[in-house]
Design a protein around this motif. Structure first.
Motif, PDB file in Angstrom:
ATOM      1  N   ALA A 523       0.869  -1.185   0.000  1.00 37.34           N
ATOM      2  CA  ALA A 523       0.000   0.000   0.000  1.00 37.34           C
ATOM      3  C   ALA A 523       0.899   1.225   0.000  1.00 37.34           C
ATOM      4  CB  ALA A 523      -0.909  -0.002   1.223  1.00 37.34           C
ATOM      5  N   ALA A 524       0.640   2.141  -0.901  1.00 38.85           N
ATOM      6  CA  ALA A 524       1.458   3.348  -1.036  1.00 38.85           C
ATOM      7  C   ALA A 524       0.563   4.564  -1.110  1.00 38.85           C
ATOM      8  CB  ALA A 524       2.337   3.256  -2.285  1.00 38.85           C
ATOM      9  N   VAL A 525       1.171   5.716  -0.884  1.00 41.60           N
ATOM     10  CA  VAL A 525       0.448   6.984  -0.910  1.00 41.60           C
ATOM     11  C   VAL A 525       0.813   7.739  -2.177  1.00 41.60           C
ATOM     12  CG1 VAL A 525      -0.004   9.166   0.283  1.00 41.60           C
ATOM     13  CG2 VAL A 525       0.439   7.080   1.606  1.00 41.60           C
ATOM     14  N   ALA A 526      -0.193   8.168  -2.898  1.00 45.74           N
ATOM     15  CA  ALA A 526       0.020   8.901  -4.148  1.00 45.74           C
ATOM     16  C   ALA A 526       0.652  10.255  -3.868  1.00 45.74           C
ATOM     17  CB  ALA A 526      -1.313   9.086  -4.870  1.00 45.74           C
ATOM     18  N   PRO A 527       1.239  10.890  -4.890  1.00 48.39           N
ATOM     19  CA  PRO A 527       1.820  12.225  -4.697  1.00 48.39           C
ATOM     20  C   PRO A 527       0.824  13.179  -4.038  1.00 48.39           C
ATOM     21  CG  PRO A 527       2.420  11.386  -6.850  1.00 48.39           C
ATOM     22  CD  PRO A 527       1.447  10.404  -6.259  1.00 48.39           C
ATOM     23  N   LEU A 528       1.368  14.067  -3.228  1.00 48.79           N
ATOM     24  CA  LEU A 528       0.520  14.938  -2.425  1.00 48.79           C
ATOM     25  C   LEU A 528      -0.149  16.034  -3.245  1.00 48.79           C
ATOM     26  CD1 LEU A 528       2.793  15.339   0.740  1.00 48.79           C
ATOM     27  CD2 LEU A 528       0.902  13.737   0.366  1.00 48.79           C
ATOM     28  N   THR A 529       0.548  16.548  -4.239  1.00 45.95           N
ATOM     29  CA  THR A 529       0.033  17.697  -4.977  1.00 45.95           C
ATOM     30  C   THR A 529       0.345  17.573  -6.467  1.00 45.95           C
ATOM     31  OG1 THR A 529       2.050  19.032  -4.811  1.00 45.95           O
ATOM     32  CG2 THR A 529       0.491  19.165  -2.963  1.00 45.95           C
ATOM     33  N   ALA A 530      -0.366  18.381  -7.247  1.00 40.36           N
ATOM     34  CA  ALA A 530      -0.103  18.446  -8.689  1.00 40.36           C
ATOM     35  C   ALA A 530       1.176  19.213  -8.988  1.00 40.36           C
ATOM     36  CB  ALA A 530      -1.285  19.101  -9.405  1.00 40.36           C
ATOM     37  N   GLU A 531       1.677  19.952  -8.031  1.00 37.77           N
ATOM     38  CA  GLU A 531       2.968  20.605  -8.205  1.00 37.77           C
ATOM     39  C   GLU A 531       4.100  19.583  -8.148  1.00 37.77           C
ATOM     40  OE1 GLU A 531       0.033  23.504  -7.469  1.00 37.77           O
ATOM     41  OE2 GLU A 531       0.564  21.778  -6.230  1.00 37.77           O
ATOM     42  N   ILE A 532       3.915  18.543  -7.343  1.00 40.04           N
ATOM     43  CA  ILE A 532       4.905  17.471  -7.267  1.00 40.04           C
ATOM     44  C   ILE A 532       4.779  16.547  -8.473  1.00 40.04           C
ATOM     45  CG2 ILE A 532       5.588  15.424  -5.944  1.00 40.04           C
ATOM     46  CD1 ILE A 532       4.811  17.000  -3.413  1.00 40.04           C
ATOM     47  N   ALA A 533       3.562  16.240  -8.875  1.00 46.72           N
ATOM     48  CA  ALA A 533       3.318  15.359 -10.028  1.00 46.72           C
ATOM     49  C   ALA A 533       2.128  15.914 -10.807  1.00 46.72           C
ATOM     50  CB  ALA A 533       3.043  13.928  -9.570  1.00 46.72           C
ATOM     51  N   PRO A 534       2.378  16.698 -11.842  1.00 47.51           N
ATOM     52  CA  PRO A 534       1.271  17.248 -12.628  1.00 47.51           C
ATOM     53  C   PRO A 534       0.363  16.143 -13.154  1.00 47.51           C
ATOM     54  CG  PRO A 534       3.329  18.297 -13.254  1.00 47.51           C
ATOM     55  CD  PRO A 534       3.687  17.151 -12.348  1.00 47.51           C
ATOM     56  N   PRO A 535      -0.909  16.429 -13.397  1.00 46.40           N
ATOM     57  CA  PRO A 535      -1.835  15.392 -13.855  1.00 46.40           C
ATOM     58  C   PRO A 535      -1.401  14.796 -15.188  1.00 46.40           C
ATOM     59  CG  PRO A 535      -2.782  17.590 -14.136  1.00 46.40           C
ATOM     60  CD  PRO A 535      -1.538  17.757 -13.328  1.00 46.40           C
ATOM     61  N   GLY A 536      -1.724  13.513 -15.365  1.00 54.45           N
ATOM     62  CA  GLY A 536      -1.384  12.849 -16.614  1.00 54.45           C
ATOM     63  C   GLY A 536      -0.896  11.438 -16.385  1.00 54.45           C
ATOM     64  N   TYR A 537      -0.296  10.857 -17.421  1.00 53.87           N
ATOM     65  CA  TYR A 537       0.151   9.468 -17.396  1.00 53.87           C
ATOM     66  C   TYR A 537       1.601   9.352 -16.914  1.00 53.87           C
ATOM     67  CZ  TYR A 537      -4.020   8.044 -19.938  1.00 53.87           C
ATOM     68  OH  TYR A 537      -5.319   7.788 -20.302  1.00 53.87           O
ATOM     69  N   TYR A 538       1.810   8.365 -16.037  1.00 54.72           N
ATOM     70  CA  TYR A 538       3.134   8.081 -15.487  1.00 54.72           C
ATOM     71  C   TYR A 538       3.405   6.579 -15.591  1.00 54.72           C
ATOM     72  CZ  TYR A 538       3.212  12.708 -13.276  1.00 54.72           C
ATOM     73  OH  TYR A 538       3.208  14.062 -13.052  1.00 54.72           O
ATOM     74  N   LEU A 539       4.682   6.252 -15.636  1.00 56.44           N
ATOM     75  CA  LEU A 539       5.101   4.865 -15.479  1.00 56.44           C
ATOM     76  C   LEU A 539       5.357   4.597 -14.007  1.00 56.44           C
ATOM     77  CD1 LEU A 539       7.538   4.397 -18.486  1.00 56.44           C
ATOM     78  CD2 LEU A 539       5.370   3.199 -18.121  1.00 56.44           C
ATOM     79  N   LEU A 540       4.721   3.555 -13.473  1.00 53.25           N
ATOM     80  CA  LEU A 540       4.944   3.154 -12.078  1.00 53.25           C
ATOM     81  C   LEU A 540       5.856   1.932 -12.067  1.00 53.25           C
ATOM     82  CD1 LEU A 540       2.510   3.028  -9.133  1.00 53.25           C
ATOM     83  CD2 LEU A 540       3.856   0.983  -9.661  1.00 53.25           C
TER      84      LEU A 540
END
Length: 557
Positions: A523-540
């Motif tokens: 279980a993990a916590v997603a990025p806190l803000t869109a400044e840290i990770a702007p919206p869109g597609y990422y590779l996990l």
């Protein structure tokens, strides 16, 4: 017995099949790849075009394109199509392709059609997965082009003429927290604009002046393709020539100027170095995330002038790191094992940086470099200083001016391009135009790490900010929760040795639990803000003992 011994060595506590994290010291994880230097594979001897620009899309296809103003390529357009452009500087009618779509899974490609000139342009991917390419040369310099992935192989470039307010040639793009793209600079453009335009933008002048770009222009320019990184506080780090600023684009205000990088040698085009924002680490749960920039390579001050006279001097061999989130940061300089100009810096899934492509002498530009730098270098940011750099296996193909490189889903690095000539030129030149496509497999893909390599079995494909999400993975020889990490990577738009929009976020893990046999759940916590990770597609990626899984696509929204 091996697994139990390693678990004890890694100092984890197992309670009801849940693992509590205990800090590890570096010697308690796997050694850095033993003697492996990676492996090169030739994918295609020719794809018909020289890949000056590259972008990985969320359907695991790579879009590549060159220029249109050199004449015919070596790949015909499909179905008898031709491009008619009365403003083209070489051919008004051209039935060859200058862009392709490459399928990573099948190693196949198909031609795409660009109508106007895309030479030395820029790009970003919108939150919906559409690639937005901006500018170029001649009749393409005010054009926005979009490409949206499709399932039927019928999609192609869509051109939006005059969608840019100013000419954008050698500009830089950055995706923003609100999903818009900021487009900064370009040749003799000391300003910026946004795409798409918001209602607020339409109420004000279409461009905003950025005097910093004018101030950093010298005899050879050396401020083109400025390095731009979105910081966790929502402001932009902008580097041009030897200087850098913290910039509030909302208020058109320079908040801070950072110290000049030591050495006084330029790092931007044509003295082309490269830059990355080092991984943003959210594992400690703090709302304040440290941001650190790294810049490597480039050309000496006099290099451009001397190269135009046929004198090629040594490229820069230094890297600089700057913790821009500190109140009073200063550059920390390190020496690369080899000098390099026109090197691409790519964030690898395990947090290493690979520096690939380029030359040892000269600068960027037509015929202005010598001494191909065929050996990649890997850099391990958290290692002891003396152990950070490693020299990797060399390629047999020079990748000089107009090369590109990107990270693929499976952890390989895709490399293409190299055309230091005005036209395609294959004979009687020092470095012929290269139409091939290669892949470099970093040491972590070596078969010797198969038993500790994780494989993602399932995950949440859409993730909201601050949300807890689940990942199920398998690994044959599990070591401990303390050597497991989850990382998001935003694939870059690569051209001219800079990966626009590239970023990595290391996520906080709440727990890792054993499910059955070789299967584990985290279980993990997603990025806190869109400044840290702007919206869109990422590779996990799930990383276990510094060995990454293949990436899986997730969408931040």
């Amino acid at each position: 017995m091996l697994i139990n011994f390693l678990c004890i060595k890694c100092l984890f506590l197992q309670l009801s099949f849940h693992f509590i994290f205990v800090p590890l010291i570096p010697s308690q994880v796997l050694p850095p790849y033993a003697d492996s230097q990676g492996e090169w594979n030739l994918l295609h001897d020719s794809i018909g075009i020289s890949a000056m620009h590259m972008q990985l899309l969320h359907d695991n296809r790579v879009i590549m394109f060159d220029r249109t103003d050199f004449g015919q390529s070596n790949l015909s357009l499909s179905s008898g199509r031709c491009r008619f452009d009365p403003y083209d500087t070489v051919l008004h009618t051209d039935c060859t392709a200058h862009s392709i779509l490459y399928d990573v899974a099948t190693n196949a490609y198909r031609p795409l059609m660009v109508q106007t000139d895309t030479w030395c342009s820029s790009g970003s991917v919108l939150p919906n997965g559409t690639l937005v390419q901006s500018g170029g040369y001649n009749d393409g310099d005010h054009v926005v082009r979009t490409f949206t992935p499709c399932d039927d192989d019928q999609c192609d470039w869509i051109e939006l003429p005059q969608h840019l307010s100013e000419r954008r040639w050698y500009a830089t793009n950055q995706i923003l927290p609100d999903g818009r793209i900021i487009i900064i600079g370009g040749r003799r453009q000391f300003n910026y604009e946004f795409y798409p335009k918001s209602d607020e933008d339409l109420s004000f002048p279409q461009t905003s002046m950025l005097h910093f770009l004018l101030e950093t222009r010298d005899y050879a320019e050396n401020n083109l393709y400025p390095f731009v990184h979105l910081l966790p506080d929502g402001n932009l780090f902008i580097f041009a020539n030897t200087r850098s600023i913290l910039f509030d684009y909302k208020q058109n205000k320079v908040l801070k100027e950072y110290p000049e990088i030591p050495g006084a040698d330029p790092r931007n085009y044509p003295s082309t170095g490269s830059s990355v924002l080092l991984p943003l680490d959210e594992r400690n749960g703090s709302t304040s995330v440290q941001a650190e920039i790294m810049i490597c390579g480039g050309a000496q001050n006099a290099s451009f002038a001397l190269a135009t006279q046929g004198v090629f001097i040594r490229a820069i061999s230094t890297c600089g790191r700057l913790v821009v989130s500190h109140a009073n940061p200063s550059w920390v300089m390190e020496e690369m094992p080899l000098p390099r100009v026109m090197g691409d810096m790519i964030l690898l899934p395990n947090g290493d940086v690979i520096i690939i492509n380029g030359a040892q002498l000269g600068t960027a530009g037509w015929e202005l470099a010598r001494g191909p730098m065929n050996r990649p270098i890997t850099y391990r940011p958290s290692e002891q200083t003396s152990r950070r750099f490693s020299v990797m296996e060399p390629s047999t193909r020079p990748r000089m001016y107009h090369s590109s490189a990107i990270l693929l889903t499976d952890g390989r690095v895709l490399i293409g391009g190299s055309n230091p000539h005005i036209y395609y030129n294959f004979t009687n030149v020092v470095y012929p135009t290269d139409l091939s496509l290669e892949a470099y497999s970093p040491p972590y893909l070596s078969a010797e790490y198969a038993t500790v390599r994780p494989k993602i079995l399932s995950l949440n494909e859409t993730i909201g900010y601050k949300a807890t999400f689940q990942v199920r993975f398998s690994v044959e020889e599990y070591l401990s929760a303390g050597v497991v990490s989850v990382r998001l990577i935003a694939p870059s738009f690569s051209t001219h040795s800079f990966g626009m929009n590239q970023r990595m976020v290391v996520l906080k893990i709440l727990e890792v639990s054993h499910v059955t046999s070789y299967v584990y759940h985290l279980a993990a916590v997603a990025p806190l803000t869109a400044e840290i990770a702007p919206p869109g597609y990422y590779l996990l990626f799930v990383v276990h003992a510094e060995i990454p899984s293949s990436g899986m696509w997730v969408k931040m929204e």
